[in-house]
Design a protein around this motif. Sequence first.
Motif, PDB file in Angstrom:
ATOM      1  N   ARG A   1      -6.198  -3.288   0.570  1.00 29.10           N
ATOM      2  CA  ARG A   1      -4.906  -3.955   0.771  1.00 29.10           C
ATOM      3  C   ARG A   1      -3.967  -3.680  -0.397  1.00 29.10           C
ATOM      4  O   ARG A   1      -2.766  -3.406  -0.206  1.00 29.10           O
TER       5      ARG A   1
ATOM      6  N   LEU B   1      -2.695   0.016  -0.228  1.00 34.07           N
ATOM      7  CA  LEU B   1      -1.734   0.201   0.866  1.00 34.07           C
ATOM      8  C   LEU B   1      -0.382  -0.433   0.527  1.00 34.07           C
ATOM      9  O   LEU B   1       0.668   0.102   0.884  1.00 34.07           O
ATOM     10  N   ALA B   2      -0.431  -1.565  -0.168  1.00 30.82           N
ATOM     11  CA  ALA B   2       0.806  -2.253  -0.540  1.00 30.82           C
ATOM     12  C   ALA B   2       1.646  -1.429  -1.508  1.00 30.82           C
ATOM     13  O   ALA B   2       2.863  -1.633  -1.619  1.00 30.82           O
TER      14      ALA B   2
ATOM     15  N   ASP C   1       8.050   1.979   1.672  1.00 32.64           N
ATOM     16  CA  ASP C   1       8.464   1.758   3.054  1.00 32.64           C
ATOM     17  C   ASP C   1       8.732   3.099   3.742  1.00 32.64           C
ATOM     18  O   ASP C   1       9.370   3.996   3.161  1.00 32.64           O
TER      19      ASP C   1
ATOM     20  N   LEU D   1      -4.412  -2.637   6.940  1.00 32.87           N
ATOM     21  CA  LEU D   1      -3.667  -1.548   7.573  1.00 32.87           C
ATOM     22  C   LEU D   1      -2.923  -2.058   8.801  1.00 32.87           C
ATOM     23  O   LEU D   1      -1.756  -1.717   9.016  1.00 32.87           O
TER      24      LEU D   1
ATOM     25  N   GLU E   1      -1.736  -5.011   9.397  1.00 30.62           N
ATOM     26  CA  GLU E   1      -0.566  -5.795   8.989  1.00 30.62           C
ATOM     27  C   GLU E   1       0.587  -4.880   8.597  1.00 30.62           C
ATOM     28  O   GLU E   1       1.748  -5.121   8.963  1.00 30.62           O
ATOM     29  N   GLU E   2       0.287  -3.822   7.867  1.00 30.34           N
ATOM     30  CA  GLU E   2       1.331  -2.895   7.427  1.00 30.34           C
ATOM     31  C   GLU E   2       1.951  -2.168   8.622  1.00 30.34           C
ATOM     32  O   GLU E   2       3.166  -1.933   8.661  1.00 30.34           O
TER      33      GLU E   2
ATOM     34  N   SER F   1       3.992  -4.600  11.004  1.00 34.77           N
ATOM     35  CA  SER F   1       5.273  -4.945  10.380  1.00 34.77           C
ATOM     36  C   SER F   1       6.279  -3.812  10.487  1.00 34.77           C
ATOM     37  O   SER F   1       7.488  -4.014  10.334  1.00 34.77           O
TER      38      SER F   1
ATOM     39  N   ARG G   1       6.357  -1.368   8.393  1.00 34.11           N
ATOM     40  CA  ARG G   1       6.655  -0.858   7.055  1.00 34.11           C
ATOM     41  C   ARG G   1       6.081   0.540   6.848  1.00 34.11           C
ATOM     42  O   ARG G   1       6.703   1.383   6.207  1.00 34.11           O
ATOM     43  N   LEU G   2       4.890   0.784   7.388  1.00 27.74           N
ATOM     44  CA  LEU G   2       4.243   2.080   7.266  1.00 27.74           C
ATOM     45  C   LEU G   2       4.043   2.700   8.643  1.00 27.74           C
ATOM     46  O   LEU G   2       4.039   2.002   9.662  1.00 27.74           O
TER      47      LEU G   2
END
Length: 330
Positions: A226, A229-230, A234, A252, A254-255, A258, A260-261
Motif C-alpha cells: 500500500r 503504490l501510494a 496520479d 491496488l 482502492e487505487e 478511485s 488515481r492509477l
Amino acid sequence: MKALLAMPEGLPGRMFDAAQLARLAKLVEIDTDHPVPDIAAATDRELADVEVLITGWGAPRVDAAALARMPRLRAVVHTAGTVRFVVSEAVWEQGDIVVTSSTEANAVPVAEFTLAHILLAGKRSLAREARYRGDHQVHPGAAAAPEIGNYGGVVGLIGASRIGTLVAEHLQRFDLEVLITDPFASADQIAELGASAVEPEELYARSDVVSLHAPDAPSTRGMVSRELLARMRDGTTFVNTARPALVDLDALREELVSGRLAAVLDVHDDLPEDDPIWGLENVSITPHIAGSQGNELHRMGEHALEEVRRLAVGEPPRFPVDPGRRGMEA
C-alpha cells in the motif's frame, strides 16, 4: 540414448511442430506418438533404459519412486518454465541428474507483451480510449498534455529477472529512462542494461509506468505494498505479468477504483467474480496471455530440443536449472 515424453496426451503436438518432432526422433530413441502421462502406470520395460525425460505442463512428478524405476536417468528436460511441480527433492538429492527448463524461451513473449503495454501506457491509451468510447469526440487538447508520450518518460522495473532483463533491453531502443530495483543485482549489472539502480521508494515515486518482474517466493509476496503504490503519481500505470500474490490486492483495488492509477493485469488468480476491478475502464485485464501462446510454444519446444541435442553429443546444457534458485524462475 532413450528418451521419454512424460507429459499429458496431446501436449507434444502443442510444444513441438511436426518438423521438430521429426528432429527429436533422429536425435534419440523415442516414441513421439505415445507420451506417458503417468510414470507410475508405465511398465518397467518402458522405464528401465530411459536416460532423458522430456516433460511439460501437467507432467507426472519425478519422485523417489519414479527414480528407482529409471536407474539410467541422467536428465530432465522441461519444455515449460518452472520445474517445481515436476522435479522433486529426490532428483536434486541424487546430484547427478541434469535439469533444464525453457524459462528463457517463455520470457520472450512476456517481455514483448510488457513492452507493448508500457508504450501504450505512455500514450495514456486506456483513459483516452474510454473517453472516446463514451463521447465519440476527439479532444485535441489532451494530446498537448506534457505527461502524455514516450519521449523522456520514466519506466520502473521491479526485478532484473530474465523477463525484467529482456524488457530493459527492449527499452534501450526508446527515448525512455529506465529504473530498476533488485536486491540481487549490482548497480553495474543494471547499468549494463541501460538502466539506473534505485531503491523501491524512488522507483515508484518517479516512474510513469511500474512493471513487476519478480519471482513468486515467500520473501516477495505482498512486496507491492500500500505504501509503495501510494507513492505512484496520479495517472501512472502499474503492470503485472508476474504473480498476483506479490501485490497487496486491497490496496491496488482502492487505487484503481478511485481512478488515481491505471493498471495492466495479466495475472489475477485471486480476483473474486464480483470484484469491481473487472468493470473498470482504467484497467486492462487479460487471461494470462503474456506467456507463450499458440505457435510461441514451439519456441519452448525448440529450446528443449537443443538441450536434447547437447545431451546426445556430450555438450553441457544451455539452460540448466540452478538448484539454489529452483522455483524462482521469472
